[in-house]
Motif scaffolding. Structure first.
Motif, mmCIF file in Angstrom:
data_model
loop_
_atom_site.group_PDB
_atom_site.id
_atom_site.type_symbol
_atom_site.label_atom_id
_atom_site.label_comp_id
_atom_site.label_asym_id
_atom_site.label_seq_id
_atom_site.Cartn_x
_atom_site.Cartn_y
_atom_site.Cartn_z
ATOM 1 N N VAL A 71 -25.481 30.655 -13.496
ATOM 2 C CA VAL A 71 -24.322 29.763 -13.559
ATOM 3 C C VAL A 71 -23.820 29.461 -12.151
ATOM 4 O O VAL A 71 -23.570 30.375 -11.356
ATOM 5 N N VAL A 72 -23.681 28.175 -11.839
ATOM 6 C CA VAL A 72 -23.184 27.761 -10.520
ATOM 7 C C VAL A 72 -21.864 27.011 -10.623
ATOM 8 O O VAL A 72 -21.185 26.816 -9.617
ATOM 9 N N PHE A 73 -21.505 26.564 -11.846
ATOM 10 C CA PHE A 73 -20.219 25.870 -12.016
ATOM 11 C C PHE A 73 -19.690 26.173 -13.409
ATOM 12 O O PHE A 73 -20.437 26.195 -14.387
ATOM 13 N N PHE A 74 -18.364 26.378 -13.485
ATOM 14 C CA PHE A 74 -17.711 26.787 -14.732
ATOM 15 C C PHE A 74 -16.286 26.256 -14.674
ATOM 16 O O PHE A 74 -15.449 26.789 -13.955
ATOM 17 N N ASN A 75 -15.991 25.169 -15.413
ATOM 18 C CA ASN A 75 -14.666 24.562 -15.248
ATOM 19 C C ASN A 75 -13.605 25.257 -16.100
ATOM 20 O O ASN A 75 -13.901 26.177 -16.876
ATOM 21 N N GLU A 76 -12.356 24.820 -15.960
ATOM 22 C CA GLU A 76 -11.235 25.488 -16.619
ATOM 23 C C GLU A 76 -11.329 25.400 -18.136
ATOM 24 O O GLU A 76 -10.986 26.343 -18.858
ATOM 25 N N ALA A 77 -11.790 24.250 -18.651
ATOM 26 C CA ALA A 77 -11.924 24.109 -20.101
ATOM 27 C C ALA A 77 -12.953 25.090 -20.654
ATOM 28 O O ALA A 77 -12.779 25.624 -21.752
ATOM 29 N N ALA A 78 -14.019 25.350 -19.903
ATOM 30 C CA ALA A 78 -15.022 26.334 -20.319
ATOM 31 C C ALA A 78 -14.407 27.738 -20.327
ATOM 32 O O ALA A 78 -14.707 28.553 -21.203
ATOM 33 N N GLU A 79 -13.550 28.018 -19.355
ATOM 34 C CA GLU A 79 -12.850 29.305 -19.332
ATOM 35 C C GLU A 79 -12.022 29.487 -20.605
ATOM 36 O O GLU A 79 -12.040 30.547 -21.231
ATOM 37 N N SER A 80 -11.280 28.443 -20.980
ATOM 38 C CA SER A 80 -10.401 28.516 -22.140
ATOM 39 C C SER A 80 -11.199 28.705 -23.429
ATOM 40 O O SER A 80 -10.832 29.504 -24.301
ATOM 41 N N LEU A 81 -12.310 27.987 -23.557
ATOM 42 C CA LEU A 81 -13.097 28.047 -24.785
ATOM 43 C C LEU A 81 -13.843 29.366 -24.924
ATOM 44 O O LEU A 81 -13.885 29.963 -26.008
ATOM 45 N N THR A 82 -14.430 29.846 -23.828
ATOM 46 C CA THR A 82 -15.263 31.050 -23.895
ATOM 47 C C THR A 82 -14.483 32.339 -23.659
ATOM 48 O O THR A 82 -15.001 33.426 -23.907
ATOM 49 N N GLU A 83 -13.252 32.217 -23.117
ATOM 50 C CA GLU A 83 -12.438 33.376 -22.735
ATOM 51 C C GLU A 83 -13.119 34.188 -21.626
ATOM 52 O O GLU A 83 -12.946 35.405 -21.530
ATOM 53 N N ILE A 84 -13.890 33.486 -20.810
ATOM 54 C CA ILE A 84 -14.553 34.097 -19.645
ATOM 55 C C ILE A 84 -14.025 33.401 -18.397
ATOM 56 O O ILE A 84 -14.011 32.167 -18.327
ATOM 57 N N SER A 85 -13.605 34.142 -17.399
ATOM 58 C CA SER A 85 -13.087 33.532 -16.179
ATOM 59 C C SER A 85 -14.236 32.958 -15.365
ATOM 60 O O SER A 85 -15.376 33.453 -15.408
ATOM 61 N N ALA A 86 -13.929 31.904 -14.609
ATOM 62 C CA ALA A 86 -14.946 31.287 -13.765
ATOM 63 C C ALA A 86 -15.461 32.273 -12.723
ATOM 64 O O ALA A 86 -16.654 32.295 -12.391
ATOM 65 N N ALA A 87 -14.565 33.112 -12.197
ATOM 66 C CA ALA A 87 -14.971 34.095 -11.191
ATOM 67 C C ALA A 87 -15.996 35.074 -11.751
ATOM 68 O O ALA A 87 -16.936 35.479 -11.052
ATOM 69 N N LEU A 88 -15.846 35.434 -13.026
ATOM 70 C CA LEU A 88 -16.799 36.347 -13.651
ATOM 71 C C LEU A 88 -18.096 35.637 -14.013
ATOM 72 O O LEU A 88 -19.181 36.226 -13.937
ATOM 73 N N ALA A 89 -17.997 34.366 -14.393
ATOM 74 C CA ALA A 89 -19.174 33.639 -14.877
ATOM 75 C C ALA A 89 -20.118 33.233 -13.757
ATOM 76 O O ALA A 89 -21.346 33.272 -13.922
ATOM 77 N N ARG A 90 -19.558 32.829 -12.619
ATOM 78 C CA ARG A 90 -20.407 32.334 -11.523
ATOM 79 C C ARG A 90 -21.347 33.419 -11.020
ATOM 80 O O ARG A 90 -20.988 34.579 -10.907
ATOM 81 N N ARG A 91 -22.573 32.989 -10.747
ATOM 82 C CA ARG A 91 -23.661 33.843 -10.237
ATOM 83 C C ARG A 91 -24.186 34.801 -11.298
ATOM 84 O O ARG A 91 -24.980 35.691 -10.999
ATOM 85 N N GLN A 92 -23.762 34.599 -12.565
ATOM 86 C CA GLN A 92 -24.277 35.424 -13.660
ATOM 87 C C GLN A 92 -25.357 34.651 -14.411
ATOM 88 O O GLN A 92 -25.259 33.429 -14.578
ATOM 89 N N PRO A 93 -26.403 35.326 -14.908
ATOM 90 C CA PRO A 93 -27.408 34.637 -15.729
ATOM 91 C C PRO A 93 -26.775 34.124 -17.024
ATOM 92 O O PRO A 93 -25.984 34.834 -17.653
ATOM 93 N N LEU A 94 -27.147 32.911 -17.401
ATOM 94 C CA LEU A 94 -26.599 32.330 -18.622
ATOM 95 C C LEU A 94 -26.925 33.199 -19.839
ATOM 96 O O LEU A 94 -26.091 33.383 -20.727
#
Length: 367
Positions: free
Chosen positions: A35-58
């Motif tokens: 993951v290289v980009f994760f917008n605010e709406a994705a944070e709200s839907l998945t309940e995962i913060s962008a800081a946690l999601a970035r650089r993580q395998p999908l």
């Protein structure tokens, strides 16, 4: 004097700012699936913060959503297809959310694969509205059927009741036989009442809309139901928002709705518990009706600590003749549903067996 601020030019607006502002979730991954980009709406839907999601395998982030990962795989070589799917999305904290996902390959002008883009959309409200339309169609069909059969049923019922009354007079001196005729007359009256209630679902109602204080209605309902029930094992909690504006409604019809819901809540707590009534102004939910602006809503939540409703029964509780009570007709909640629908509002239910039930009713603010 120079302005302290200036509007950004189109060339100064980045693609990240654009994607961040979208209401749909946007996730971008590189060719390795990171993951290289994760917008605010994705944070709200998945309940995962962008800081946690970035650089993580999908695959690691969404291990509980194999259908999503399958869509993402189809965007990768050798297929590099744009695909779309819908399913129940499991959030970080285990909540199920119906979602629509569009996955597309990201390519440069030469067609080289640069990664994948996933567009996530919460379709919960759409699913709810679709279910409302289906339920309204079922009620309309049931009403048409009831109107057609009512005349044919009432004529023989009238004959049966008349014959039973004549028979009762003839056997006035025999108490045991007279009891049987009383049962016949009482059951005929009960069937007539059922037909009348069912016809209420099909008749066009003349509602008298006026600004109404919802708290006055709820207080009166609690007073009436309290006099009927007189169950000291049930405690009532009122969490009323004193700043609520008046709503647009028919007072008598709304009294019927909330009296029914409170009565059901009390009956569900045979061994006692707390009955909680809460009101609030909805700030994030709007419906734009054709030819008018957006309407504001209030919500009334009625929560009990009773036996709860089975998950398999929840889709059917607003259907006519569906009931879990031994003596119920199955028309009370169907009538409540229609009244709230006629008011332009919504009625929802959340329940868990042995934990309790919450009915949520929304009503339009009087402007």
């Amino acid at each position: 004097m120079k302005s302290l601020s200036k509007k950004p030019t189109p060339s100064e607006i980045s693609w990240e700012q654009i994607l961040t502002s979208l209401e749909d979730g946007v996730i971008a991954v590189d060719p390795e699936g990171t993951v290289v980009f994760f917008n605010e709406a994705a944070e709200s839907l998945t309940e995962i913060s962008a800081a946690l999601a970035r650089r993580q395998p999908l695959g690691q982030l969404f291990s509980r959503d194999p259908w999503l990962l399958e869509l993402a795989r189809k965007t990768q070589p050798p297929h590099q297809e744009s695909v779309r799917g819908e399913g129940d999305f499991i959030t970080r904290w285990g909540r199920k959310t119906p979602a629509s996902i569009t996955a597309s390959p990201l390519q440069d002008q030469a067609g080289n694969f640069l990664g994948s883009i996933l567009l996530l959309r919460d379709v919960k409200h759409r699913k709810v509205l679709e279910e409302d339309l289906k339920r309204a169609d079922r009620l309309a069909m049931m009403g048409t059927l009831a109107a057609g059969l009512a005349h044919e049923i009432r004529n023989p019922l009238g004959g049966i009741k008349g014959a039973a009354q004549l028979l009762r007079r003839a056997i006035e001196s025999d108490a045991s036989l007279r009891a049987y005729t009383d049962i016949m007359i009482r059951e005929v009256d009960r069937v007539n009442q059922l037909i009348e209630q069912l016809l209420d679902l099909s008749r066009p109602w003349q509602l008298n809309f006026a600004p109404v204080n919802i708290h006055e209605i709820l207080e009166e309902v609690l007073l009436l139901e309290g006099q009927t029930a007189r169950d000291e094992s049930v405690t009532v909690k009122k969490l009323f928002d004193p700043s609520l504006p008046p709503i647009k409604g028919d007072r008598a019809q709304l009294m019927q709705v909330f009296l029914n819901l409170v009565k059901n809540a009390n009956q569900a707590m045979a061994h006692g518990g707390a009955l909680t009534l809460a009101t609030r102004l909805e700030t994030d939910f709007h419906i734009r009706a054709q030819g008018s602006g957006r309407s504001r809503f209030i919500w009334v939540d009625i929560t009990d600590e009773g036996v709860g409703i089975k998950e398999s029964d929840l889709p059917h509780i607003f259907s006519p003749f569906f009931t879990t009570k031994n003596s119920g007709t199955g028309l009370g909640l169907a009538t409540c549903y229609r009244i709230i629908n006629e008011h332009g509002g919504l009625i929802r239910v959340e329940s868990a067996v042995e934990k309790g039930t919450t009915f949520k009713v929304s009503l339009v603010v009087a402007e």
